[in-house]
Write an enzyme that holds these catalytic residues in place. Structure first.
Site, short mmCIF file in Angstrom:
data_model
loop_
_atom_site.label_atom_id
_atom_site.label_comp_id
_atom_site.label_asym_id
_atom_site.label_seq_id
_atom_site.Cartn_x
_atom_site.Cartn_y
_atom_site.Cartn_z
N ASP A 166 -0.93 -6.06 0.02
CA ASP A 166 -1.46 -5.72 1.35
C ASP A 166 -2.88 -5.44 1.34
O ASP A 166 -3.57 -5.10 0.29
CB ASP A 166 -0.80 -4.37 1.45
CG ASP A 166 0.39 -4.23 2.17
OD1 ASP A 166 0.84 -5.16 2.91
OD2 ASP A 166 1.28 -3.32 2.01
N ASP A 193 0.78 -1.24 0.22
CA ASP A 193 0.04 -0.24 0.07
C ASP A 193 0.78 1.02 0.18
O ASP A 193 0.34 2.38 -0.13
CB ASP A 193 -1.08 0.07 1.22
CG ASP A 193 -0.25 -0.06 2.57
OD1 ASP A 193 0.81 -0.06 2.69
OD2 ASP A 193 -1.11 -0.12 3.49
N SER A 194 2.09 1.04 0.08
CA SER A 194 3.07 2.10 -0.35
C SER A 194 3.03 2.88 -1.56
O SER A 194 3.31 3.81 -1.71
CB SER A 194 4.62 1.67 -0.10
OG SER A 194 4.80 0.75 -0.51
N LYS A 246 -1.52 -9.67 3.13
CA LYS A 246 -0.62 -9.23 4.38
C LYS A 246 -1.55 -8.21 5.07
O LYS A 246 -2.03 -7.33 4.36
CB LYS A 246 0.72 -8.54 4.06
CG LYS A 246 1.66 -7.97 5.43
CD LYS A 246 2.83 -7.68 5.12
CE LYS A 246 3.21 -6.25 4.07
NZ LYS A 246 2.67 -5.00 4.87
N GLU A 269 -1.47 -5.71 8.65
CA GLU A 269 -0.88 -5.08 9.83
C GLU A 269 -1.34 -5.24 11.11
O GLU A 269 -2.62 -5.08 11.32
CB GLU A 269 -0.48 -3.75 9.59
CG GLU A 269 0.16 -3.16 8.58
CD GLU A 269 0.30 -1.83 8.18
OE1 GLU A 269 0.87 -1.32 7.15
OE2 GLU A 269 -0.02 -0.92 9.28
N GLU A 304 8.82 -4.45 10.95
CA GLU A 304 9.22 -2.85 10.41
C GLU A 304 9.72 -1.94 11.36
O GLU A 304 8.97 -1.89 12.29
CB GLU A 304 8.05 -2.32 9.72
CG GLU A 304 8.54 -0.78 9.00
CD GLU A 304 7.34 -0.42 8.14
OE1 GLU A 304 7.86 0.56 7.32
OE2 GLU A 304 6.59 -1.19 7.58
#
Length: 257
Positions: free
Chosen positions: A85, A46-47, A113, A115, A182
């Site tokens: 993501d 999602d960056s 993925k 978070e 991270e």
């Protein structure tokens, strides 16, 4: 699937001294180039909200953004595993997580993925029970930037380090196949890696994780306005592009081309 294509099981049971390298990819061209270069995991992060769309952080990324990017990356992949993501707001409930996880798999991802640790245990358990391969992500959580106000190194205090360790062990117990760490204090990242049987994939967390992940544009120097101490500018792509365009402009308007 090609015979030599990397699978979730390959990553989960990774053997060898060097191991797995993940780079972000958001489009066909970059995905194909990275795949041909031997990257093990193409991560549709999602960056892309910051790298491709110009947002300040990742929280504005939509499922449509992630689906389109995943489809493009899948068209460029031959060998690498593709992880994608689930974006901010796409897994508030277990049911929503499953629906959107399936959409990413249908778009070409091999795994998704999310978070978080204990806070998303229900979502994690539900996705895994429905056969969606899942990569975990603890430490600094970019989707929580508006709550925290800044990107902070995690694991500095004993309490925080203990919580990270507990989250890692919980996620492994639930059945994730790998875990992104991270911006975790390197000593804590090394400790977590030692505790787990699944591989850890580190970014800004030292060199003692099983593998490493980087944002491709940081590595090639395409986004010099982002300057991170954990990544080297290997190619100076931004300078090369500017120089090429300036040179082309001179050639075109001087009659050379």
């Amino acid at each position: 699937m090609q015979q030599d294509q990397i699978t979730v099981e390959d990553i989960q049971n990774w053997q060898g001294q060097a191991g797995p390298l993940a780079l972000t990819a958001y489009d066909y061209t970059i995905a194909r180039l990275l795949d041909e270069a031997g990257v093990d995991i193409l991560h549709v992060g999602d960056s892309l909200g910051m790298i491709l769309l110009g947002h300040e952080d990742t929280t504005s990324v939509s499922m449509d953004d992630m689906l389109r990017a995943t489809e493009a990356v899948a068209r460029g992949r031959s060998r690498a595993l593709i992880t994608s993501d689930l974006p901010f707001g796409a897994y508030k409930t277990p049911e929503e997580a499953l629906e959107n996880g399936r959409r990413l798999i249908d778009a070409g991802a091999d795994a998704v993925k999310m978070e978080g640790g204990e806070a998303i245990a229900e979502q994690t358990r539900f996705l895994l029970s429905e056969g969606i391969p899942l990569q975990g992500h603890i430490g600094m959580l970019p989707q929580h930037i508006k709550e925290e106000g800044a990107y902070k190194k995690k694991g500095k205090s004993e309490v925080e380090a203990d919580l990270l360790s507990k989250d890692a062990l919980l996620l492994e117990e639930l059945g994730i196949f790998s875990l992104v760490l991270e911006s975790v204090v390197p000593a804590i990242a090394a400790q977590i890696t030692e505790q787990l049987t699944i591989p850890t994939i580190g970014i800004a967390s030292g060199s003692q994780t099983t593998g490493q992940i980087r944002v491709y544009s940081d590595v090639i120097g395409l986004t010099p306005w982002f300057n991170f101490p954990h990544v080297q500018n290997e190619m100076k792509a931004a300078e090369s592009i500017k120089s090429a365009v300036q040179g082309l402009k001179v050639k075109i308007f001087s009659g050379e081309n």
